[in-house]
Design an enzyme around this catalytic site. Sequence first.
Site, PDB file in Angstrom:
ATOM      1  N   ARG A 229      -2.832   9.515   5.575  1.00 43.56           N
ATOM      2  CA  ARG A 229      -2.816   9.360   4.128  1.00 43.56           C
ATOM      3  C   ARG A 229      -1.757   8.332   3.777  1.00 43.56           C
ATOM      4  O   ARG A 229      -0.698   8.270   4.424  1.00 43.56           O
ATOM      5  CB  ARG A 229      -2.511  10.688   3.435  1.00 43.56           C
ATOM      6  CG  ARG A 229      -3.437  11.824   3.820  1.00 43.56           C
ATOM      7  CD  ARG A 229      -4.861  11.588   3.413  1.00 43.56           C
ATOM      8  NE  ARG A 229      -5.074  11.727   1.975  1.00 43.56           N
ATOM      9  CZ  ARG A 229      -6.230  11.470   1.373  1.00 43.56           C
ATOM     10  NH1 ARG A 229      -7.247  11.020   2.061  1.00 43.56           N
ATOM     11  NH2 ARG A 229      -6.351  11.656   0.070  1.00 43.56           N
ATOM     12  N   GLU A 258      -4.802   2.744  -3.875  1.00 42.70           N
ATOM     13  CA  GLU A 258      -6.109   2.285  -3.426  1.00 42.70           C
ATOM     14  C   GLU A 258      -7.059   2.216  -4.616  1.00 42.70           C
ATOM     15  O   GLU A 258      -7.094   3.158  -5.418  1.00 42.70           O
ATOM     16  CB  GLU A 258      -6.670   3.233  -2.358  1.00 42.70           C
ATOM     17  CG  GLU A 258      -5.840   3.300  -1.092  1.00 42.70           C
ATOM     18  CD  GLU A 258      -6.443   4.215  -0.029  1.00 42.70           C
ATOM     19  OE1 GLU A 258      -7.571   4.731  -0.252  1.00 42.70           O
ATOM     20  OE2 GLU A 258      -5.798   4.420   1.018  1.00 42.70           O
ATOM     21  N   HIS A 277      -9.434   1.556   3.818  1.00 39.07           N
ATOM     22  CA  HIS A 277      -9.736   2.985   4.003  1.00 39.07           C
ATOM     23  C   HIS A 277     -11.145   3.165   4.581  1.00 39.07           C
ATOM     24  O   HIS A 277     -11.986   3.878   4.025  1.00 39.07           O
ATOM     25  CB  HIS A 277      -9.601   3.731   2.678  1.00 39.07           C
ATOM     26  CG  HIS A 277      -9.331   5.199   2.851  1.00 39.07           C
ATOM     27  ND1 HIS A 277      -8.557   5.921   1.979  1.00 39.07           N
ATOM     28  CD2 HIS A 277      -9.723   6.075   3.801  1.00 39.07           C
ATOM     29  CE1 HIS A 277      -8.486   7.185   2.383  1.00 39.07           C
ATOM     30  NE2 HIS A 277      -9.204   7.304   3.488  1.00 39.07           N
TER      31      HIS A 277
END
Length: 320
Positions: A229, A258, A277
């Site tokens: 994370r 993000e 991601h």
Amino acid sequence: MAVVPAALPTVLVLDSDPLPRLGRLTGRARVLHTDEASLAARLPGADVLLVWDFTSHAVRAAWPGEGPRPGWVHTASAGVDHLLCPELAASDTVVTNARGIFDEPIAEYVAALVLAMAKDLPRSWELQQRGEWRHREGGRVSGTRAVVVGSGPIGRAIARTLKALGMTTAVVGRVPRTGIHGPQDLDRLLARADWVIAAAPLTEQTHGMFDTRRFGVMQPSARFVNVGRGPLVVEDALVRALERRWIAGAALDVLTTEPLPADSPLWHVPGLLISPHMSGDTVGWRDELGAQFVELFERWAAGRPLKNVVDKQRGYVPGH
């Protein structure tokens, strides 16, 4: 275990494109869709909430409102930090996650990053764009040491894959057990590691764990990879570590913000690889997530115990 109502249950889906394929629930559930703006108003009428938009924090905001709440919440992600709030954590609602879907894809992605950095492939691509022939010597991964921080299925899959490349691997978890080091061993392992892989869940204990001190512990030749994370890493500390050459390089597939804004200075940090991601996202992954939810629904509807049940106090699925 969540209680299944006698009437046709209502499954509320927090949408994200493309929508999940839930045709197998036809005639077995009333499937409704919602966006972030309507979530709070529609929660009281739902028996089950499917958080298909796993980038959304709308559940955290909507859950504390008035009225009944679903007895089961499933998120189409491994992490649950985006939806857990004190009210949900304290409730009787069962929370499940997508444990098992992303293990091998993320392990492959980490192996690709390790090989790319060891063999200096990003630099080769840059030189090719300039039509410049520049011979260099690449590194070897066989015989090097890797520390994987995070002892869940993803972390263990990463360790297995790196071990297959001839690397010596050590896995660090929340508590020590057979084959797993505890947090008290982390600094000692970091000081000897050639590769440090962050694959831990985001909890109060792991938030910001990779900070100036931790990067300072690492060898100048070490490389760091985060597929866990974003907030596991103090990004300013990582930037300083790279600019001052405390470590040799890094790769981030997850970030604190993000999508990463186009004007973020992180795009231009020397020795830093950034990806959006995507480490666990392979062709067909959304279909796998949808099929997993349907299988869990079938267990729930039959009154059988659910798999992938999250410990809401810890913030992850416990066990091996």
